[in-house]
Design an enzyme around this catalytic site. Sequence first.
Site, PDB file in Angstrom:
ATOM      1  N   ASP A  17      39.144  37.945  32.507  1.00  0.00           N
ATOM      2  CA  ASP A  17      39.864  37.032  33.477  1.00  0.00           C
ATOM      3  C   ASP A  17      38.770  36.609  34.581  1.00  0.00           C
ATOM      4  O   ASP A  17      39.330  36.348  35.599  1.00  0.00           O
ATOM      5  CB  ASP A  17      41.167  37.521  33.793  1.00  0.00           C
ATOM      6  CG  ASP A  17      40.980  38.975  34.435  1.00  0.00           C
ATOM      7  OD1 ASP A  17      39.918  39.592  34.241  1.00  0.00           O
ATOM      8  OD2 ASP A  17      41.799  39.361  35.348  1.00  0.00           O
ATOM      9  N   GLU A  18      37.465  37.145  34.443  1.00  0.00           N
ATOM     10  CA  GLU A  18      36.658  36.951  35.669  1.00  0.00           C
ATOM     11  C   GLU A  18      35.200  36.613  35.324  1.00  0.00           C
ATOM     12  O   GLU A  18      34.733  37.383  34.150  1.00  0.00           O
ATOM     13  CB  GLU A  18      36.776  37.960  36.863  1.00  0.00           C
ATOM     14  CG  GLU A  18      36.307  39.350  36.217  1.00  0.00           C
ATOM     15  CD  GLU A  18      36.175  40.483  37.558  1.00  0.00           C
ATOM     16  OE1 GLU A  18      35.853  40.174  38.718  1.00  0.00           O
ATOM     17  OE2 GLU A  18      36.861  41.478  37.530  1.00  0.00           O
ATOM     18  N   ASP A  57      38.194  34.368  39.527  1.00  0.00           N
ATOM     19  CA  ASP A  57      39.078  35.351  39.033  1.00  0.00           C
ATOM     20  C   ASP A  57      40.450  34.668  38.866  1.00  0.00           C
ATOM     21  O   ASP A  57      41.026  34.232  39.821  1.00  0.00           O
ATOM     22  CB  ASP A  57      39.009  36.415  40.069  1.00  0.00           C
ATOM     23  CG  ASP A  57      39.352  37.684  39.767  1.00  0.00           C
ATOM     24  OD1 ASP A  57      39.760  38.014  38.531  1.00  0.00           O
ATOM     25  OD2 ASP A  57      39.665  38.605  40.505  1.00  0.00           O
TER      26      ASP A  57
END
Lengths: 388, 410
Positions: B102-103, B8
């Site tokens: 983003d993860e 993350d």
Amino acid sequence: MELTVAKKDLLKIVTRMQGVAERKSTMPVLANVLLAADGNNALRLAATDLYLSLMGRIPAEITKPGSVAVSAKDLFERVKMMPDGPVVISSQDNATTTIKASGTARRYTLRGMPGDDFPPLPQPAEGSPTLALDVDVLSELIAKTHFSISTDETRAHLNSALFEWDGDVVRMVTTDGHRLSKVDVKVSGRQASATMLIPLKAIQELRRLCDEMLSDGGAVAADGERKKPELLITQSGASAFFQGAGTTFSVKLVDAQFPPYSQVIPQASEKVVRAPRSALADALKAVSVAASERTGGVKLSLSKGSMRITSESPESGDGFDEIPVEFAGPNMSIGFNAKYFLDVLAAISDEEVAIGLSGELDPAVLRPAGATTSSERQFLSVVMPMRI
Amino acid sequence: MRQILHIDMDAFFASVEQRDDPSLRGRPIVVGGAARRGVVAAASYEARVFGVRSAMPMAEALRRCRDLVVVPPRGRRYTEVSERVFDVFHEYTPLVEGLSLDEAFLDVTASRRLFGDGAAIARRIKEGVLEATGLTASAGVAPCKFAAKIASDLDKPNGLTVVPSDVAGFLAPLPIERMWGIGPKTAPTLRRLGYRTLGDLAKADPDALERALGSWGPEVRELARGNDPRDVVPDREAKSVGAEATYDVDLTTREEIARTLLAHASRVAERLTAATMAAGAVMVKLKLHDFTILTRRMTLPSPANDTRTLHDACLVLLDRFPLARARVRLTGVSAQDLGPAEAVQPALFRDEREDKRRGVESVLLRAKERYGDKPITFASLLEGALPRADRGAAAPGPRGASAPPPSRRR
């Protein structure tokens, strides 16, 4: 250099030249075609990619001898635009070349290279053995085998066709590692012995040459009879030369070991299915529409008198068809890449095809089961099944 | 036991803005829509100190932090940076399941043979992401997705949390709010019923949980016990495995370039072999001194995963580049159209060369497993033979030949 040629002759030969010229090479001269007015009443043309070379002559009226090399593609595009009739080609010492339609205003100027910059083409050593082969025989050998040549350029021994002249039989064998095609034709009265591995690109070029010679028909002999067109084949050193229709085509043969093909042709099959060729091709085509794109696999399920063809794919669903066949049993199922079968079925013209099968993972043998099979001509194709 | 990573990015959008604009560094910033009416899409850690959180109305964020800088979002830029982050993930495994820009979850079970255990891979990925983008990420390492996701959140920012094999024991003391989907609505209900920790949920009576949470109840109980069989589902349509490196001094000869391609092909082959995948196509990428990027791609006649076949294809492709006088700063190889390695179409001939190549590959792999990265390699890749890669190399691990001899910079 200055000369006059007929547009029709020029266009025909330049079309073939530009198929051989290599545009992407690091040697710019290889994108060119050589025009040389160095003989009597003939223009000599040549193109090469250093592996394949094509050389030909067309009738010409030569006013001033000389030679020049111009871009094969540019020349082709310009000659195509010329009106029918005589075309005048002239070049200056600086290789600037003008092509003009005689009696009209249409004219092109090209920047060429001096003809001396063009690499010399291979020549057969004197006294090399030469064989004469009917064009329709070579054409048949290629038509029935070209589809199973591997397109893998990194495996030269499979990226080519094996051509053998074995006594009075000429033979071509090709394989891509998953299937194999072999055709034998008897040429009575012409004993010889030769083995060559001809690269795929040359096979494609030979195919064009054969088509052209066959559509032109043979030369008319003195007694008015049409003679069957023939190709002269010369093997010399690492190259083979094919001569016909006013051109000589040479190819650097592949220096590698063709796989031991006779070992993988099953001597006998446990079961034989006889199927109507066009109905089978039709059904395979229909079912393969729904086959997995990655594998192209279909399943053939055989029971007494019938063949069911199915495809299953997680992405594209299922397909099904059934055709009547001659089959006595016992029941069996086997998977194949449909394209491998379709290529074979398209290469033969018999109404029936015989498919020899053994186990689910044993190779199948396809043979035409009709008029074209005789002691004179034999064709077979071996296809490896798929795990389905 | 599976080894799943959850990675993350830390305050992703805000960190990108702070990296791109030095004047924003160290200041409380949020990325979000027009001043008072929007909501906060992302808050920097400096802003979080004031209690500013993502999804908070902008007006409230501004009330909490009077010095807050509001930056309008630049979606294209985030996508761009995200792609570079995901490229780093793909260096370690083709099994990457992105949850958002983003993860992502990564299944690195098979990659451990090459890169070390899950924690080591997580560290390398964090370093790789930092090197490629200048941004930090937090990682969770666990035998299942659920625990990995919880773990990555425990030590933010720039954290790394490894869940021990006793997953249930690790989860038990954590408050129920750590669980996905248990938010401000559900949590009070559960707390009223006496469930305070994940351990409480693990011990709960399944029927009671079902009454409280509906059909979701039994699943919650299983997750709290660390039972999460869900696989990482790779989401890249055209899955690929690649290796590339930028060189210290531009490459000018075909031989030099070919040698770097052998190094990449060997790395790609190892990763394909480890993941029991085979490539249907190969692509070669060259970046020239003026940053022009050229690519050439070919479909292999049959899927392969050995160095020789991949490298042979690279050499065929290499001849398709206009290389006369070219100065090459980066070379790369990627294997594409990946599928399972077992052949669906058996061969007619036993190809002894191919058997040998496969053999070589598995020996190399086993040697690396036992003795680390260096003991056996292709002769032409021995130290000194390979150009030095260091200009922001994107290739993972020991970056080309380990301990290369000092090379002269021009």
